[in-house]
Every structure is written in structure tokens, then in C-alpha cells.
Design a protein around this motif. Structure first.
Motif, short mmCIF file in Angstrom:
data_model
loop_
_atom_site.label_atom_id
_atom_site.label_comp_id
_atom_site.label_asym_id
_atom_site.label_seq_id
_atom_site.Cartn_x
_atom_site.Cartn_y
_atom_site.Cartn_z
N SER A 138 0.84 -1.21 0.00
CA SER A 138 0.00 0.00 0.00
C SER A 138 0.87 1.25 0.00
CB SER A 138 -0.92 0.00 1.22
OG SER A 138 -0.17 -0.06 2.43
N SER A 139 2.12 1.14 0.45
CA SER A 139 3.05 2.26 0.44
C SER A 139 4.48 1.70 0.46
CB SER A 139 2.82 3.19 1.63
OG SER A 139 2.96 2.49 2.86
N TYR A 140 5.43 2.54 0.05
CA TYR A 140 6.81 2.12 -0.07
C TYR A 140 7.73 3.10 0.66
CZ TYR A 140 4.98 -0.95 -3.70
OH TYR A 140 4.25 -1.91 -4.38
N ASN A 155 18.00 -3.53 -2.09
CA ASN A 155 18.24 -4.92 -2.50
C ASN A 155 16.96 -5.66 -2.84
OD1 ASN A 155 20.87 -4.30 -1.80
ND2 ASN A 155 20.80 -5.41 0.15
N HIS A 156 15.86 -5.27 -2.22
CA HIS A 156 14.57 -5.94 -2.44
C HIS A 156 13.60 -5.05 -3.21
CE1 HIS A 156 16.17 -8.79 0.45
NE2 HIS A 156 16.40 -7.77 1.26
N GLY A 157 14.12 -3.98 -3.80
CA GLY A 157 13.29 -3.05 -4.55
C GLY A 157 12.49 -2.11 -3.69
N GLU A 158 12.87 -2.00 -2.40
CA GLU A 158 12.06 -1.21 -1.47
C GLU A 158 12.08 0.28 -1.76
OE1 GLU A 158 15.87 -2.39 0.90
OE2 GLU A 158 14.66 -3.15 -0.77
N TYR A 159 13.12 0.76 -2.48
CA TYR A 159 13.18 2.19 -2.79
C TYR A 159 12.89 2.48 -4.26
CZ TYR A 159 15.75 1.96 1.61
OH TYR A 159 16.11 1.70 2.91
N ALA A 160 12.43 1.49 -5.00
CA ALA A 160 12.20 1.66 -6.44
C ALA A 160 11.14 2.72 -6.72
CB ALA A 160 11.80 0.33 -7.08
N VAL A 161 10.06 2.71 -5.97
CA VAL A 161 8.99 3.69 -6.21
C VAL A 161 9.47 5.09 -5.87
CG1 VAL A 161 6.65 4.39 -5.55
CG2 VAL A 161 7.19 1.97 -5.84
N HIS A 162 10.21 5.23 -4.78
CA HIS A 162 10.77 6.54 -4.44
C HIS A 162 11.73 7.01 -5.53
CE1 HIS A 162 13.21 9.24 -1.49
NE2 HIS A 162 12.29 9.93 -2.15
N TYR A 163 12.57 6.10 -6.03
CA TYR A 163 13.51 6.47 -7.10
C TYR A 163 12.74 6.91 -8.34
CZ TYR A 163 17.68 6.40 -10.01
OH TYR A 163 18.72 6.77 -10.84
N LEU A 164 11.69 6.17 -8.70
CA LEU A 164 10.90 6.50 -9.87
C LEU A 164 10.29 7.88 -9.73
CD1 LEU A 164 9.85 5.38 -12.59
CD2 LEU A 164 7.85 4.53 -11.34
N ARG A 165 9.81 8.22 -8.54
CA ARG A 165 9.21 9.53 -8.32
C ARG A 165 10.24 10.64 -8.44
NH1 ARG A 165 4.84 12.09 -6.59
NH2 ARG A 165 5.10 14.04 -5.41
N GLU A 166 11.40 10.45 -7.82
CA GLU A 166 12.41 11.50 -7.78
C GLU A 166 13.13 11.69 -9.11
OE1 GLU A 166 13.02 13.56 -5.22
OE2 GLU A 166 11.38 12.61 -4.10
N HIS A 167 13.23 10.62 -9.91
CA HIS A 167 14.02 10.69 -11.14
C HIS A 167 13.18 10.49 -12.40
CE1 HIS A 167 17.98 10.71 -9.12
NE2 HIS A 167 17.40 9.92 -8.22
N HIS A 211 4.02 12.56 5.50
CA HIS A 211 4.10 11.98 6.84
C HIS A 211 4.48 10.50 6.75
CE1 HIS A 211 0.06 11.08 5.35
NE2 HIS A 211 0.09 10.00 6.13
N GLY A 212 5.25 10.05 7.67
CA GLY A 212 5.63 8.64 7.72
C GLY A 212 6.76 8.28 6.76
N ASN A 213 7.27 9.27 6.02
CA ASN A 213 8.39 9.03 5.12
C ASN A 213 8.09 7.90 4.14
OD1 ASN A 213 10.98 9.96 4.37
ND2 ASN A 213 11.94 8.14 5.28
N MET A 214 6.89 7.94 3.55
CA MET A 214 6.45 6.90 2.64
C MET A 214 5.99 7.52 1.33
SD MET A 214 6.91 4.20 4.55
CE MET A 214 5.99 2.82 3.86
N VAL A 215 5.97 6.70 0.28
CA VAL A 215 5.50 7.12 -1.03
C VAL A 215 4.57 6.04 -1.56
CG1 VAL A 215 7.48 6.09 -2.20
CG2 VAL A 215 6.23 7.94 -3.31
N GLY A 216 3.56 6.45 -2.32
CA GLY A 216 2.59 5.51 -2.85
C GLY A 216 2.72 5.33 -4.35
N LEU A 217 2.22 4.19 -4.84
CA LEU A 217 2.21 3.89 -6.26
C LEU A 217 0.81 3.44 -6.66
CD1 LEU A 217 3.87 3.35 -8.94
CD2 LEU A 217 4.02 0.97 -8.17
N THR A 218 0.27 4.09 -7.68
CA THR A 218 -1.01 3.65 -8.24
C THR A 218 -0.81 3.30 -9.70
OG1 THR A 218 -1.64 5.96 -8.67
CG2 THR A 218 -2.44 4.95 -6.63
N VAL A 219 -1.64 2.39 -10.19
CA VAL A 219 -1.45 1.81 -11.52
C VAL A 219 -2.76 1.89 -12.30
CG1 VAL A 219 -0.74 -0.25 -12.78
CG2 VAL A 219 0.25 0.23 -10.54
#
Length: 368
Positions: A138-140, A155-167, A211-219
């Protein structure tokens, strides 16, 4: 680029060395050394990040967890040391560690390191995507340090969504991976186009929750009724599992090192073949890739790229990790053997080892 890796008294290997190129495919029987060779690289990277590269290796850390010394030493080792060696075009890195059975840190007793400045294993361009990636969430997590300072996806793709948003507005550096016919070269669009080979017409949105230092992904899948975007949690494992892999391949630059474990996980056969094509294209663009796979479709995607002149076959190394029985006095023992078929320009192999992606043929023979 790493041109050779060698180990001695390392887990299942008494001695083994592999000559590497840009695209290195590890396949074969379970528990015969595929992950072991990757772990040798990860231990060195782990030591470098822990400022211990000239002192020793931590057996448990960010990239790999082996346990203690007795879990690392080759069972029938004649001497109590472990060796890992690397070669590149510019130099050599040779490390010998003292064995201690109960220790989780092994001290370096000999080290030779010359001409290895800027080696991709120790550079910021290093990326490792493990087999056990995150499923739908539900969030990354967010991490400014990993995404901006280290350019990592986790290593497990946990920051992939954040990377996609920032870059997402960055242009793809490696022209070889650009999706054919897509004029938009930004990372976000290129990822979407390659993802469309798995889920046709897929589009992403990212949202910073603050808040919570999280990012979401919707498809959203174009062509379906309405324009609704659904949480990644509700669109299956395929998208969540493959997104970090495709993002890693699309963002990789020439000279960088990318280690991928089981990139085919949760993909249908066509998606696996297209994954092989993307891997081949990245390697043609001078990204060094080590991929562990059990998929003949990934291999076939690579072979087709060689046949279509998308990939120079000289850039490919195929390693099949097998087991052979060997006589040892009055009994036979199983030893690991690495066979190395050569990819030819027409997509064929110089020889086809028994057990090397031949189960389809065996099943057909039994059926008919």
C-alpha cells in the motif's frame, strides 16, 4: 569491468574461476554454486561499504548473510583460508582471509589491490536486486540517501517507487535500452513502455505521502473502462516484482555493474523473453550484468538479440552450474562443475549441456 572472478575454499567450491564479460548468465542445478559466486562479490562490496575492505569481511550485512566461518569454508578444505580474487582490464584485487569457525568477521591475512580504482563493484553505479523482492504494498519506503546519494533501489526493490518519483524526468542515458518507437526518453515513460510488455498499456502515478516518510504507487491500465488508478496492492505480484528490475536496467549507465537474481519471477513467458531482450540491450550499451535465472525464456530473449544483431555474442558468457559424481577412494562424491557453452551469431550454442534448459524437449519426448 570485472573480467575474472576466482574463489578458493569458498562454500561448495574448492577452486573455481569464471571469465566474465558484459552479460553473464548463471543457470543450473540448485545448490551448485550460482548464488555462491554472487555472494563472493557481495561480500567484497559489503566490506567496502563497512570500511573493512583492507581488514577483512563481515559475513552478515546489507547484501548477504552467510552465518559464521564454518558456513563459508569448503567442507574438505586442506588449508584454513578462504580466497576471493577479481581481475579487471586495469588491475587485480586478491584477498585471503583466515578461517575462524565461530566468527562472523574473517580477518584478511593477505591483500593485493592494484589498478582497481573506479571498479564497478566498488563504485556508486553498483546495483543489486535480490530474488526476494517486495510484493504488492500500500506504500513504499523513502530514503534520500539511497535514492540520491547512492542511486540505489534497495536490495529488495524497497526504494524503487521513491527512485521512480524523484528521477522520473531524467533522460535515459543508455540509448540501447530505449523502447523502439517511443520518442519520450524520460525514465518514467521508458519504464512504462517496457512494463507494457508484461501488462499492456500500464501507466503509473506516484504520490508523496509526506508523513511517515512513505510514497505511494497507483497503476492504471489504458484501454480499460474509466480512468481510475488502483493501488499497487491490488494489481498482483507481477508489477511489483518486476518494476525494480526494469527500472534498474533502464537507469543503468555504461560501465556500471548490475546483479539480478531471478528477474523472471512472477512473469508470464512473453514477459520473461522480453526481460531477456532488455537485459541484452543494456549489456550492448556497456552495462555489466550478472543474472541468475532458471528461465529458458530469458535465455531465448538473449539468443534472439544475438540473431537479430541487437547484441554482439562476444559480450555474452553462459555458465551452467552442474553436479558430477567423482570417485574418491571407495566411494563417490558429488562435485560442482561449471560448463560454459558459447553463444554464436545465429543464436545457437556451441554445445548444449545435459540439463541446460532442455526440460521442454524431454517432456515432449515423453509425451509422444
Amino acid at each position: 569491468m570485472i573480467t575474472k572472478i576466482a574463489v578458493e575454499n569458498f562454500k561448495c567450491f574448492e577452486k573455481e574461476e569464471l571469465e566474465l564479460s558484459y552479460l553473464n548468465l548463471f543457470s543450473g542445478v540448485n545448490s551448485m554454486g550460482k548464488s555462491t559466486m554472487i555472494q563472493a562479490l557481495l561480500l567484497l562490496r559489503q566490506a567496502q561499504e563497512q570500511n573493512a575492505l583492507g581488514k577483512g569481511i563481515y559475513l552478515n550485512g546489507k547484501y548477504t548473510g552467510i552465518g559464521v566461518g564454518r558456513d563459508l569454508l569448503f567442507t574438505n578444505a586442506q588449508e584454513n583460508y578462504i580466497r576471493i580474487s577479481l581481475e579487471s582490464e586495469a588491475g587485480i584485487c586478491k584477498k585471503i582471509y583466515r578461517y575462524e569457525g565461530e566468527a562472523d568477521f574473517l580477518q584478511e591475512i593477505f591483500g593485493e589491490k592494484s589498478g582497481m580504482s573506479g571498479l564497478n563493484l566498488f563504485d556508486e553505479g553498483f546495483t543489486y536486486i535480490a530474488a526476494d523482492r517486495l510484493g504488492p504494498q500500500s506504500s513504499y519506503q523513502k530514503s534520500h540517501y539511497e535514492v540520491w546519494e547512492q542511486r540505489q533501489l534497495g536490495n529488495h526493490g524497497e526504494y524503487a517507487v521513491h527512485y521512480l518519483r524523484e528521477h522520473e524526468m531524467d533522460n535515459v542515458d543508455n540509448e540501447q535500452v530505449l523502447y523502439e518507437g517511443e520518442p519520450n526518453h524520460r525514465i518514467s515513460r521508458q519504464v512504462e513502455r517496457w512494463m507494457s510488455e508484461i501488462t499492456p498499456g500500464v501507466a503509473f502515478r506516484t504520490e508523496d505521502y509526506g508523513h511517515g516518510n512513505m510514497v505511494g504507487l497507483t497503476v492504471h491500465q489504458r484501454g480499460t473502462a474509466g480512468a481510475e488508478y488502483f493501488s499497487a496492492q491490488n494489481v498482483g505480484f507481477g508489477i511489483s516484482y518486476v518494476l525494480p528490475v526494469i527500472l534498474a536496467l533502464v537507469k543503468a549507465k555504461a560501465g556500471e555493474l548490475l546483479i539480478l537474481e531471478n528477474p523472471e519471477a512472477h512473469l508470464h513467458p512473453k514477459g520473461q523473453r522480453k526481460m531477456g531482450e532488455l537485459i541484452a540491450r543494456a549489456a550492448q550499451g556497456n552495462v555489466q550484468i550478472i543474472v541468475e535465472t532458471h528461465s529458458d525464456h530469458v535465455l531465448n530473449g538473449i539468443r534472439l538479440c544475438a540473431k537479430r544483431n541487437i547484441l554482439e555474442p562476444e559480450r555474452v558468457r553462459l555458465f551452467y552450474f552442474d553436479r558430477w559424481e567423482k570417485e574418491n577412494g571407495s566411494e563417490s562424491v558429488v562435485v560442482p562443475v561449471v560448463q560454459k557453452p558459447i553463444l554464436q551469431k545465429d543464436g545457437r550454442l556451441s554445445f548444449w549441456p545435459a540439463g541446460f534448459f532442455d526440460e521442454w524437449d524431454k517432456a515432449i519426448d515423453e509425451m509422444y
